[in-house]
Design a protein around this motif. Structure first.
Motif, PDB file in Angstrom:
ATOM      1  N   THR A 128       0.831  -1.206   0.000  1.00 25.90           N
ATOM      2  CA  THR A 128       0.000   0.000   0.000  1.00 25.90           C
ATOM      3  C   THR A 128       0.862   1.252   0.000  1.00 25.90           C
ATOM      4  O   THR A 128       0.629   2.194  -0.774  1.00 25.90           O
ATOM      5  N   GLU A 129       1.876   1.257   0.854  1.00 24.82           N
ATOM      6  CA  GLU A 129       2.739   2.436   0.926  1.00 24.82           C
ATOM      7  C   GLU A 129       3.574   2.593  -0.342  1.00 24.82           C
ATOM      8  O   GLU A 129       3.755   3.720  -0.849  1.00 24.82           O
ATOM      9  N   ALA A 130       4.073   1.479  -0.880  1.00 30.30           N
ATOM     10  CA  ALA A 130       4.868   1.555  -2.112  1.00 30.30           C
ATOM     11  C   ALA A 130       4.052   2.147  -3.252  1.00 30.30           C
ATOM     12  O   ALA A 130       4.544   3.000  -4.008  1.00 30.30           O
ATOM     13  N   LEU A 131       2.798   1.735  -3.378  1.00 24.70           N
ATOM     14  CA  LEU A 131       1.956   2.273  -4.450  1.00 24.70           C
ATOM     15  C   LEU A 131       1.716   3.766  -4.243  1.00 24.70           C
ATOM     16  O   LEU A 131       1.766   4.548  -5.206  1.00 24.70           O
ATOM     17  N   GLU A 132       1.479   4.177  -3.017  1.00 21.24           N
ATOM     18  CA  GLU A 132       1.277   5.606  -2.738  1.00 21.24           C
ATOM     19  C   GLU A 132       2.516   6.413  -3.137  1.00 21.24           C
ATOM     20  O   GLU A 132       2.403   7.488  -3.741  1.00 21.24           O
ATOM     21  N   VAL A 133       3.695   5.901  -2.810  1.00 27.72           N
ATOM     22  CA  VAL A 133       4.935   6.602  -3.154  1.00 27.72           C
ATOM     23  C   VAL A 133       5.108   6.655  -4.667  1.00 27.72           C
ATOM     24  O   VAL A 133       5.493   7.692  -5.234  1.00 27.72           O
ATOM     25  N   MET A 134       4.840   5.545  -5.344  1.00 26.43           N
ATOM     26  CA  MET A 134       4.966   5.514  -6.801  1.00 26.43           C
ATOM     27  C   MET A 134       4.041   6.531  -7.460  1.00 26.43           C
ATOM     28  O   MET A 134       4.435   7.241  -8.391  1.00 26.43           O
ATOM     29  N   GLN A 135       2.826   6.625  -6.955  1.00 21.61           N
ATOM     30  CA  GLN A 135       1.881   7.598  -7.524  1.00 21.61           C
ATOM     31  C   GLN A 135       2.371   9.024  -7.320  1.00 21.61           C
ATOM     32  O   GLN A 135       2.187   9.886  -8.195  1.00 21.61           O
ATOM     33  N   GLN A 136       3.008   9.275  -6.183  1.00 25.97           N
ATOM     34  CA  GLN A 136       3.603  10.603  -5.962  1.00 25.97           C
ATOM     35  C   GLN A 136       4.764  10.843  -6.920  1.00 25.97           C
ATOM     36  O   GLN A 136       4.896  11.924  -7.504  1.00 25.97           O
ATOM     37  N   LEU A 137       5.600   9.840  -7.098  1.00 22.55           N
ATOM     38  CA  LEU A 137       6.744   9.985  -7.995  1.00 22.55           C
ATOM     39  C   LEU A 137       6.303  10.258  -9.426  1.00 22.55           C
ATOM     40  O   LEU A 137       6.943  11.030 -10.150  1.00 22.55           O
ATOM     41  N   TRP A 138       5.212   9.637  -9.837  1.00 25.32           N
ATOM     42  CA  TRP A 138       4.742   9.781 -11.213  1.00 25.32           C
ATOM     43  C   TRP A 138       4.136  11.159 -11.491  1.00 25.32           C
ATOM     44  O   TRP A 138       3.825  11.471 -12.631  1.00 25.32           O
ATOM     45  N   THR A 139       3.974  11.987 -10.471  1.00 28.24           N
ATOM     46  CA  THR A 139       3.543  13.360 -10.734  1.00 28.24           C
ATOM     47  C   THR A 139       4.677  14.178 -11.354  1.00 28.24           C
ATOM     48  O   THR A 139       4.435  15.217 -11.978  1.00 28.24           O
ATOM     49  N   HIS A 144       8.563  14.208  -0.938  1.00 30.62           N
ATOM     50  CA  HIS A 144       8.998  14.126   0.450  1.00 30.62           C
ATOM     51  C   HIS A 144       8.079  13.115   1.131  1.00 30.62           C
ATOM     52  O   HIS A 144       6.865  13.325   1.212  1.00 30.62           O
ATOM     53  N   HIS A 145       8.649  12.038   1.606  1.00 31.08           N
ATOM     54  CA  HIS A 145       7.817  10.974   2.189  1.00 31.08           C
ATOM     55  C   HIS A 145       8.527  10.377   3.391  1.00 31.08           C
ATOM     56  O   HIS A 145       9.687   9.964   3.296  1.00 31.08           O
ATOM     57  N   GLU A 146       7.833  10.326   4.498  1.00 31.70           N
ATOM     58  CA  GLU A 146       8.339   9.694   5.717  1.00 31.70           C
ATOM     59  C   GLU A 146       7.287   8.680   6.146  1.00 31.70           C
ATOM     60  O   GLU A 146       6.269   9.032   6.743  1.00 31.70           O
TER      61      GLU A 146
END
Length: 327
Positions: A128-139, A144-146
């Motif tokens: 779940t967290e990996a997908l959230e980070v990937m979606q942020q990266l794709w913007t 910034h993610h902690e």
């Protein structure tokens, strides 16, 4: 109604992988020319079978797949870092001109998690967290993610996907808790191949209700499902062609703690497989379509089955069944 193919690129240890992968390219070219809509690869590490990795394989298939969607069915997301996945997947989406579908799952094999030094109990939260980070990266913006599993300090993805905001994401799950989580996220649930009809249909009904309750409408919604497919003159003829091979393939799962493939094989054989005549297969598809499924991803390859038989299966489906569901 859309129809895809799940590649079963798993081979006996010691098999000639270069030959098998060349066969896979020719198989995909054939599937392309028959009018299928999508093709998917599978993902495992340290398997008992020789299992080429899906992202390199799909990259090779880009120039042989026409306009078909290319995807993973599924990618075990918790076993990798989201920065790695985000750039790899964006690269394939660029190479394919925006045809990639990211199918993901949390995994289940202890050997994989142990080898990567990841606690298996964390697999869902990592996914779940990996997908959230990937979606942020794709913007394309600095991220910034902690989080619980990953920390990023203002990094920016160097490759962005063609599809905006990102490639479609399908999520596999085999239990009500996971299916409900996917519904709340508004993501397509990829139903598994080995489950019986009533289980698949009942869980799709619950998923759709929970998805609507979370505020997501069904306009252009995708409801995909995996099924094993063998089209022949009759059900008996289909099992004569591929029955031993499909049982052999499912038997490989027993060593990973999934012994129900052995103890409940007769029920799976009778209620989960799309084996039969063109009329039998069309009736099964219509039944599942009436329940809401609209993208069928068929596996027509199994351990030890000659590729010629798989070609015959996908040809006969395209010739005698597919036109019944196309305008």
């Amino acid at each position: 109604m859309r129809f895809g193919i799940l590649l079963d690129h798993q081979y006996a240890p010691g098999d000639d992988l270069r030959r098998r992968l060349d066969e896979t390219v020719e198989y995909v070219q054939h599937v392309r020319d028959l009018g299928y809509d999508s093709v998917f690869g599978i993902h495992h590490y340290l398997s008992s079978l020789s299992t080429p990795q899906p992202l390199p394989l799909l990259s090779r298939l880009v120039d042989h797949s026409g306009t078909m969607q290319l995807g993973t069915g599924i990618l075990i997301l918790p076993l990798g870092h989201p920065v790695h996945w985000a750039e790899e997947i964006a690269t394939i989406d660029q190479m394919s001109g925006g045809r990639f579908v990211l199918g993901i799952g949390s995994g289940y094999r202890d050997v994989e998690f142990s080898a990567f030094g990841i606690e298996r109990r964390t697999r869902v939260s990592r996914m779940t967290e990996a997908l959230e980070v990937m979606q942020q990266l794709w913007t394309g913006e600095p991220v910034h993610h902690e989080g619980k599993h990953f920390t990023l300090d203002g990094v920016r993805c160097s490759v962005l996907p063609v599809q905006r905001p990102h490639p479609p994401v399908w999520v596999g799950a085999n239990g009500p808790t996971g299916i409900a989580r996917i519904a709340r996220q508004g993501l397509p649930w990829l139903a598994p191949s080995n489950v019986r009809r009533n289980w698949a249909v009942g869980n799709l009904t619950d998923y759709r209700e929970q998805r609507r309750a979370a505020g997501f409408d069904e306009r252009d919604a995708v409801f995909p499902i995996h099924r094993d497919l063998c089209v022949a003159d009759s059900a008996d003829a289909a099992f004569a062609v591929a029955g031993d091979a499909v049982k052999r393939s499912y038997g490989e799962y027993v060593q990973y703690g999934m012994d129900f493939f052995e103890s409940q094989w007769d029920a799976i054989k009778a209620k989960a497989l799309f084996f039969g005549s063109p009329d039998d297969i069309a009736a099964k598809i219509q039944d599942f379509a009436d329940a809401g499924f609209n993208h069928f991803v068929f596996r027509a390859q199994w351990l030890g089955l000659p590729i010629e038989r798989s070609v015959e299966i996908v040809e006969r489906f395209a010739r005698e069944v597919m036109p019944r569901f196309r305008p």
